[in-house]
Scaffold this motif. Sequence first.
Motif, PDB file in Angstrom:
ATOM      1  N   LYS A  49       0.756  -1.308  -0.081  1.00 21.69           N
ATOM      2  CA  LYS A  49      -0.184  -0.028  -0.042  1.00 21.69           C
ATOM      3  C   LYS A  49       0.804   1.212  -0.026  1.00 21.69           C
ATOM      4  O   LYS A  49       1.773   1.387   0.836  1.00 21.69           O
ATOM      5  N   ASP A  50       0.639   2.241  -0.993  1.00 17.67           N
ATOM      6  CA  ASP A  50       1.430   3.494  -1.136  1.00 17.67           C
ATOM      7  C   ASP A  50       2.811   3.263  -1.354  1.00 17.67           C
ATOM      8  O   ASP A  50       3.406   4.084  -1.252  1.00 17.67           O
ATOM      9  N   PHE A  51       3.205   1.874  -1.764  1.00 20.25           N
ATOM     10  CA  PHE A  51       4.662   1.818  -2.216  1.00 20.25           C
ATOM     11  C   PHE A  51       5.073   2.291  -3.693  1.00 20.25           C
ATOM     12  O   PHE A  51       4.373   1.864  -4.610  1.00 20.25           O
ATOM     13  N   LEU A  54       1.415  -4.853 -17.866  1.00 22.20           N
ATOM     14  CA  LEU A  54       0.545  -5.637 -17.213  1.00 22.20           C
ATOM     15  C   LEU A  54       1.039  -5.480 -15.566  1.00 22.20           C
ATOM     16  O   LEU A  54       0.315  -5.429 -14.740  1.00 22.20           O
ATOM     17  N   GLU A  55       2.389  -5.196 -15.333  1.00 25.16           N
ATOM     18  CA  GLU A  55       2.932  -4.954 -13.836  1.00 25.16           C
ATOM     19  C   GLU A  55       2.251  -3.732 -13.226  1.00 25.16           C
ATOM     20  O   GLU A  55       1.823  -4.070 -12.226  1.00 25.16           O
ATOM     21  N   GLY A  95      -2.747  -1.538  -4.308  1.00 28.30           N
ATOM     22  CA  GLY A  95      -2.575  -0.382  -3.584  1.00 28.30           C
ATOM     23  C   GLY A  95      -1.196   0.497  -3.697  1.00 28.30           C
ATOM     24  O   GLY A  95      -0.761   1.137  -3.176  1.00 28.30           O
ATOM     25  N   ALA A  96      -0.434  -0.289  -4.452  1.00 26.36           N
ATOM     26  CA  ALA A  96       0.869   0.448  -4.814  1.00 26.36           C
ATOM     27  C   ALA A  96       0.710   1.418  -5.856  1.00 26.36           C
ATOM     28  O   ALA A  96      -0.256   1.742  -6.494  1.00 26.36           O
ATOM     29  N   LYS A  97       1.950   2.121  -5.840  1.00 23.59           N
ATOM     30  CA  LYS A  97       2.170   3.338  -6.678  1.00 23.59           C
ATOM     31  C   LYS A  97       3.151   3.219  -7.691  1.00 23.59           C
ATOM     32  O   LYS A  97       4.130   3.868  -7.417  1.00 23.59           O
TER      33      LYS A  97
END
Length: 341
Positions: free
Chosen positions: A167-169, A177-178, A186-188
């Motif tokens: 999350k928020d990484f 695709l990645e 939730g990653a950035k």
Amino acid sequence: MSKITKTATGFLAAVLAAGVSLAASAETHTLRIQTHYAPETVSGKLATQFVDDVQTMSNGELKIEMFYSSSVVKSVEAFDAAATGILDGDMTGGAYQTGKNPAFQFVGDIMGGYDTPWQQYAWLYNGGFKAANNLYNKYDMELIGWWIYGQESLASSKSLAGIDDLKDFKFRSPPGLETEIFASLGAKPIVMDFTEIFTALETKIIDGADASGLANNVSLGLYDLVSNATYPGFHSMPSDHLAINKGKWDALPEHLKRIIQVAMQKLAFQTALTFEIKNSEAAAKLRAANVTLHDWSAEDRAAFRKAAQGAWQGWAEKTPEARALVDSHTAFLKQLGLIKE
């Protein structure tokens, strides 16, 4: 000299002469192949051994002219260069060709799929090869095989102990695709060129990076800047390929085709084996340097795989070839127990 001896001597001479004549008339074939690896890298040295194996086993009937470091055309152009006859073979990877057909994602980097190179090879050689080669044949190329160096490792300035830490990484990601998979968790992801990773980490524009395998990340100096890594990795395991112009391949004698296929399987074995050792050595050095290596739990790996396969289905709808490959991988992953019914 007796009559029998003279006859035997004459027969032997005729046989030897015929052998010399056949050897002299044996047709020599040449393949011009490009790889993106430099000759001094581990992968480059393995490619050099592949060339030597083919030439030695063919007794010189088949010669390979290897162009290292993408010295003829850009890496992304090698496939088309081989298909059109500028080269004869491409030794990069299918993931470069997703713009041509999204199906190439599932022969280039089957994200969230297999845990080990051996599992991925098992798919290819136990039912997957036909679907994969149908894709290559559509673009006038023949797939010969893969050489897989193993799971890639994320480098990070923050803990990546499990799926909740995504999350928020903020991290460097390749396009496609990645980015879809990580964003859904939730990653950035931030798409940027490979050459910009070090500066972006140094200036804290990003928290981490998807660059390469653990040993390669060490050589890039990433862990001089950050102190966390995922190992063994879970998200990405690129497959480099050998693909040859179909017309050129079809024109080769069967015994030379078989030599190339056997040498390719040796290259596959040696690549996975070599990098398993080098990554293990890198892991030991990093632990000694107080870098934390995060080995995700089976539950977190399953959660990432589930998210990845949700994205797979969207890509599968783009072309019939993508659908065929996604269905083939899904069935095999269920057979291995990596996907639960």
